[in-house]
Scaffold this motif. Structure first.
Motif, PDB file in Angstrom:
ATOM      1  N   TRP A  36      -6.226   3.124  12.255  1.00 41.19           N
ATOM      2  CA  TRP A  36      -7.275   2.101  12.152  1.00 41.19           C
ATOM      3  C   TRP A  36      -6.704   0.724  11.832  1.00 41.19           C
ATOM      4  O   TRP A  36      -7.195  -0.279  12.357  1.00 41.19           O
ATOM      5  N   VAL A  37      -5.684   0.649  10.978  1.00 38.22           N
ATOM      6  CA  VAL A  37      -5.121  -0.671  10.661  1.00 38.22           C
ATOM      7  C   VAL A  37      -4.153  -1.139  11.741  1.00 38.22           C
ATOM      8  O   VAL A  37      -3.717  -2.294  11.723  1.00 38.22           O
ATOM      9  N   SER A  38      -3.828  -0.253  12.676  1.00 40.33           N
ATOM     10  CA  SER A  38      -2.942  -0.617  13.785  1.00 40.33           C
ATOM     11  C   SER A  38      -3.724  -0.926  15.060  1.00 40.33           C
ATOM     12  O   SER A  38      -3.124  -1.105  16.131  1.00 40.33           O
ATOM     13  N   ALA A  39      -5.038  -0.973  14.963  1.00 36.07           N
ATOM     14  CA  ALA A  39      -5.881  -1.168  16.150  1.00 36.07           C
ATOM     15  C   ALA A  39      -5.539  -2.476  16.864  1.00 36.07           C
ATOM     16  O   ALA A  39      -5.236  -3.484  16.236  1.00 36.07           O
ATOM     17  N   GLU A  40      -5.582  -2.425  18.162  1.00 33.57           N
ATOM     18  CA  GLU A  40      -5.416  -3.620  18.986  1.00 33.57           C
ATOM     19  C   GLU A  40      -6.585  -3.693  19.954  1.00 33.57           C
ATOM     20  O   GLU A  40      -7.015  -2.673  20.482  1.00 33.57           O
ATOM     21  N   PRO A  41      -7.121  -4.866  20.242  1.00 33.16           N
ATOM     22  CA  PRO A  41      -6.767  -6.147  19.628  1.00 33.16           C
ATOM     23  C   PRO A  41      -7.297  -6.245  18.201  1.00 33.16           C
ATOM     24  O   PRO A  41      -8.100  -5.410  17.775  1.00 33.16           O
ATOM     25  N   TRP A  42      -6.847  -7.250  17.506  1.00 33.28           N
ATOM     26  CA  TRP A  42      -7.288  -7.518  16.138  1.00 33.28           C
ATOM     27  C   TRP A  42      -7.955  -8.877  16.102  1.00 33.28           C
ATOM     28  O   TRP A  42      -7.458  -9.798  16.742  1.00 33.28           O
ATOM     29  N   SER A  98       5.234  -2.673  -8.287  1.00 33.20           N
ATOM     30  CA  SER A  98       4.661  -1.398  -8.714  1.00 33.20           C
ATOM     31  C   SER A  98       5.467  -0.245  -8.124  1.00 33.20           C
ATOM     32  O   SER A  98       5.985  -0.329  -7.008  1.00 33.20           O
ATOM     33  N   LYS A  99       5.521   0.861  -8.849  1.00 36.26           N
ATOM     34  CA  LYS A  99       6.204   2.049  -8.335  1.00 36.26           C
ATOM     35  C   LYS A  99       5.471   2.629  -7.126  1.00 36.26           C
ATOM     36  O   LYS A  99       6.073   3.328  -6.315  1.00 36.26           O
ATOM     37  N   SER A 100       4.181   2.354  -7.013  1.00 34.57           N
ATOM     38  CA  SER A 100       3.399   2.873  -5.894  1.00 34.57           C
ATOM     39  C   SER A 100       3.526   2.013  -4.640  1.00 34.57           C
ATOM     40  O   SER A 100       3.115   2.435  -3.549  1.00 34.57           O
ATOM     41  N   TYR A 101       4.060   0.819  -4.786  1.00 31.08           N
ATOM     42  CA  TYR A 101       4.183  -0.113  -3.661  1.00 31.08           C
ATOM     43  C   TYR A 101       5.198   0.410  -2.657  1.00 31.08           C
ATOM     44  O   TYR A 101       6.325   0.768  -3.023  1.00 31.08           O
ATOM     45  N   GLY A 102       4.784   0.482  -1.387  1.00 35.97           N
ATOM     46  CA  GLY A 102       5.692   1.028  -0.388  1.00 35.97           C
ATOM     47  C   GLY A 102       5.239   0.685   1.023  1.00 35.97           C
ATOM     48  O   GLY A 102       4.477  -0.259   1.255  1.00 35.97           O
ATOM     49  N   ARG A 103       5.697   1.480   1.982  1.00 35.82           N
ATOM     50  CA  ARG A 103       5.441   1.207   3.395  1.00 35.82           C
ATOM     51  C   ARG A 103       3.943   1.163   3.704  1.00 35.82           C
ATOM     52  O   ARG A 103       3.469   0.307   4.450  1.00 35.82           O
ATOM     53  N   LEU A 104       3.183   2.121   3.133  1.00 36.36           N
ATOM     54  CA  LEU A 104       1.748   2.151   3.400  1.00 36.36           C
ATOM     55  C   LEU A 104       1.062   0.920   2.823  1.00 36.36           C
ATOM     56  O   LEU A 104       0.148   0.358   3.446  1.00 36.36           O
ATOM     57  N   SER A 105       1.478   0.475   1.656  1.00 35.77           N
ATOM     58  CA  SER A 105       0.913  -0.736   1.044  1.00 35.77           C
ATOM     59  C   SER A 105       1.074  -1.926   1.979  1.00 35.77           C
ATOM     60  O   SER A 105       0.131  -2.700   2.208  1.00 35.77           O
ATOM     61  N   GLN A 121      -2.076  -3.757   3.825  1.00 31.67           N
ATOM     62  CA  GLN A 121      -2.387  -5.085   3.303  1.00 31.67           C
ATOM     63  C   GLN A 121      -2.023  -6.204   4.274  1.00 31.67           C
ATOM     64  O   GLN A 121      -2.521  -7.331   4.138  1.00 31.67           O
ATOM     65  N   TRP A 122      -1.172  -5.916   5.223  1.00 36.05           N
ATOM     66  CA  TRP A 122      -0.893  -6.883   6.290  1.00 36.05           C
ATOM     67  C   TRP A 122      -2.184  -7.296   6.985  1.00 36.05           C
ATOM     68  O   TRP A 122      -2.419  -8.474   7.254  1.00 36.05           O
ATOM     69  N   ARG A 123      -3.071  -6.341   7.237  1.00 36.49           N
ATOM     70  CA  ARG A 123      -4.254  -6.622   8.040  1.00 36.49           C
ATOM     71  C   ARG A 123      -5.577  -6.467   7.306  1.00 36.49           C
ATOM     72  O   ARG A 123      -6.612  -6.842   7.850  1.00 36.49           O
ATOM     73  N   CYS A 124      -5.556  -5.905   6.108  1.00 36.30           N
ATOM     74  CA  CYS A 124      -6.821  -5.654   5.406  1.00 36.30           C
ATOM     75  C   CYS A 124      -6.726  -6.042   3.940  1.00 36.30           C
ATOM     76  O   CYS A 124      -5.649  -5.987   3.333  1.00 36.30           O
ATOM     77  N   GLU A 125      -7.855  -6.410   3.380  1.00 38.07           N
ATOM     78  CA  GLU A 125      -7.995  -6.483   1.931  1.00 38.07           C
ATOM     79  C   GLU A 125      -8.434  -5.098   1.466  1.00 38.07           C
ATOM     80  O   GLU A 125      -9.352  -4.506   2.045  1.00 38.07           O
ATOM     81  N   ALA A 126      -7.776  -4.582   0.453  1.00 35.62           N
ATOM     82  CA  ALA A 126      -8.046  -3.212   0.000  1.00 35.62           C
ATOM     83  C   ALA A 126      -8.408  -3.222  -1.485  1.00 35.62           C
ATOM     84  O   ALA A 126      -7.756  -3.882  -2.293  1.00 35.62           O
ATOM     85  N   LYS A 127      -9.457  -2.463  -1.825  1.00 35.29           N
ATOM     86  CA  LYS A 127      -9.916  -2.411  -3.213  1.00 35.29           C
ATOM     87  C   LYS A 127     -10.407  -1.011  -3.546  1.00 35.29           C
ATOM     88  O   LYS A 127     -11.178  -0.408  -2.780  1.00 35.29           O
ATOM     89  N   ILE A 128      -9.964  -0.475  -4.691  1.00 35.27           N
ATOM     90  CA  ILE A 128     -10.499   0.794  -5.187  1.00 35.27           C
ATOM     91  C   ILE A 128     -11.837   0.517  -5.846  1.00 35.27           C
ATOM     92  O   ILE A 128     -11.948  -0.330  -6.733  1.00 35.27           O
ATOM     93  N   LEU A 129     -12.883   1.222  -5.415  1.00 35.25           N
ATOM     94  CA  LEU A 129     -14.231   1.009  -5.944  1.00 35.25           C
ATOM     95  C   LEU A 129     -14.513   1.875  -7.162  1.00 35.25           C
ATOM     96  O   LEU A 129     -15.025   1.390  -8.160  1.00 35.25           O
ATOM     97  N   VAL A 175       4.200  -8.707   0.968  1.00 34.91           N
ATOM     98  CA  VAL A 175       3.892  -8.397   2.367  1.00 34.91           C
ATOM     99  C   VAL A 175       4.380  -9.517   3.279  1.00 34.91           C
ATOM    100  O   VAL A 175       4.949  -9.264   4.344  1.00 34.91           O
ATOM    101  N   SER A 176       4.191 -10.758   2.861  1.00 33.66           N
ATOM    102  CA  SER A 176       4.622 -11.893   3.681  1.00 33.66           C
ATOM    103  C   SER A 176       6.124 -11.869   3.940  1.00 33.66           C
ATOM    104  O   SER A 176       6.582 -12.297   5.012  1.00 33.66           O
ATOM    105  N   GLY A 177       6.892 -11.360   2.988  1.00 35.28           N
ATOM    106  CA  GLY A 177       8.333 -11.262   3.175  1.00 35.28           C
ATOM    107  C   GLY A 177       8.710 -10.251   4.237  1.00 35.28           C
ATOM    108  O   GLY A 177       9.614 -10.490   5.054  1.00 35.28           O
TER     109      GLY A 177
END
Length: 298
Positions: free
Chosen positions: A137-143, A168-175, A179-187, A268-270
């Protein structure tokens, strides 16, 4: 557990009548608390003019909550043939508002439903395919993509990886990818006891909102640099990025990154900068070689 005033039978009765014993092979954990299902549906409001894509509907608790909250239409994708009859009962109760799609969500193309107004994803995702669906879903094209936002249930550990910040220790490839394409929030979190059978872990509901102006980047190269960097996350970038087989000092200099930094320190910008520089280097390499053949991703 109280039932909503929709005139449909209790979910435990539905499960018993249709023999819906949860299958581990399908990643099933049925949500039987209809008050909680309504809370999940409310997190996706407003729904009145929205078509909702629901993955793994099972006995239909969340399906019922979405329809009760006036979702214009629900597209229920369900692989388990045993659940189809239960969903058909709901379709009969809400004529013309529930489309049941038997099949695998990983191969389902929702874009065919996106021509009739906003499309929103709301789902208690089967754990065994949740990450794969998210990546698709976050890789969908076009965007921007075919959905306006997504409200999704994940294991708490996966949810933490999705929203994790650098450092963060949880920060990784999925993050980075999300986050490159979406704002993400735990509800909010959901206790294992809300499900049948109860999973061994806490779950979390997440909202993903696509960024309309997400930075341009070649996804394959972004995945390549994050795989190299986080594959050896305790090493400095000047060492971990050697797996890319390129001029690492030049790559880092052009991207404006500290060679002694580690993957978990890079925003992410890096990583987007690294992917863009890598694309430029490989393009220059192809031009110099005169072959015109693309370089394969590592």
């Amino acid at each position: 557990m109280s039932e909503p005033p929709d005139g449909l039978p209790p979910l435990r009765d539905v499960i018993r009548r249709h023999g819906l014993i949860a299958k581990k092979s399908l990643g099933q954990n049925f949500l039987l608390d209809l008050n909680l299902a309504a809370r999940i549906a409310r997190a996706a409001e407003p729904l009145a003019d929205v078509t909702v894509l629901e993955i793994g509907s099972g006995p239909g608790g969340l399906t019922r909550a979405l329809l009760a909250l006036t979702a214009r239409r629900v597209i229920a994708v369900e692989r388990d043939e045993r659940a189809i009859a239960a969903l058909q009962e709901i379709a009969g109760h809400y004529p013309g508002r529930l489309d049941i799609v038997p099949g695998d969500a990983l191969t389902f193309d929702a874009r065919a439903y996106a021509d009739h107004g906003p499309l929103r994803i709301v789902a208690n995702l089967p754990y065994n395919i949740a990450t794969a669906l998210l990546v698709s879903w976050v890789s969908a094209e076009p965007w921007p993509p075919w959905y306006d936002n997504a409200v999704l249930m994940f294991q708490r550990e996966v949810a933490e990886r999705i929203v994790a910040a650098p450092g963060s220790k949880s920060y990784g490839r999925l993050s980075v990818l999300v986050q490159w394409r979406c704002e993400a929030k735990i509800l909010f979190d959901v206790h294992p006891s809300a499900f049948v059978p109860a999973p061994k872990v806490t779950s979390s509901l997440i909202r993903l909102t696509p960024r309309a102006n997400a930075a341009a980047c070649e996804r394959g190269l972004l995945e390549a640099v994050t795989q190299a960097a986080f594959g050896q996350r305790r090493k400095m970038l000047r060492q971990s990025l050697r797996a890319l087989g390129v001029d690492v000092p030049g790559l880092l200099s052009a991207a404006g990154l500290d060679p002694t930094a580690r993957a978990e320190d890079i925003p992410v910008s890096g990583f987007l900068a690294l992917a863009r520089v890598l694309a430029a280097q490989r393009g220059a390499g192809r031009d110099a070689a005169g072959t015109g053949r693309p370089v394969q991703d590592p």
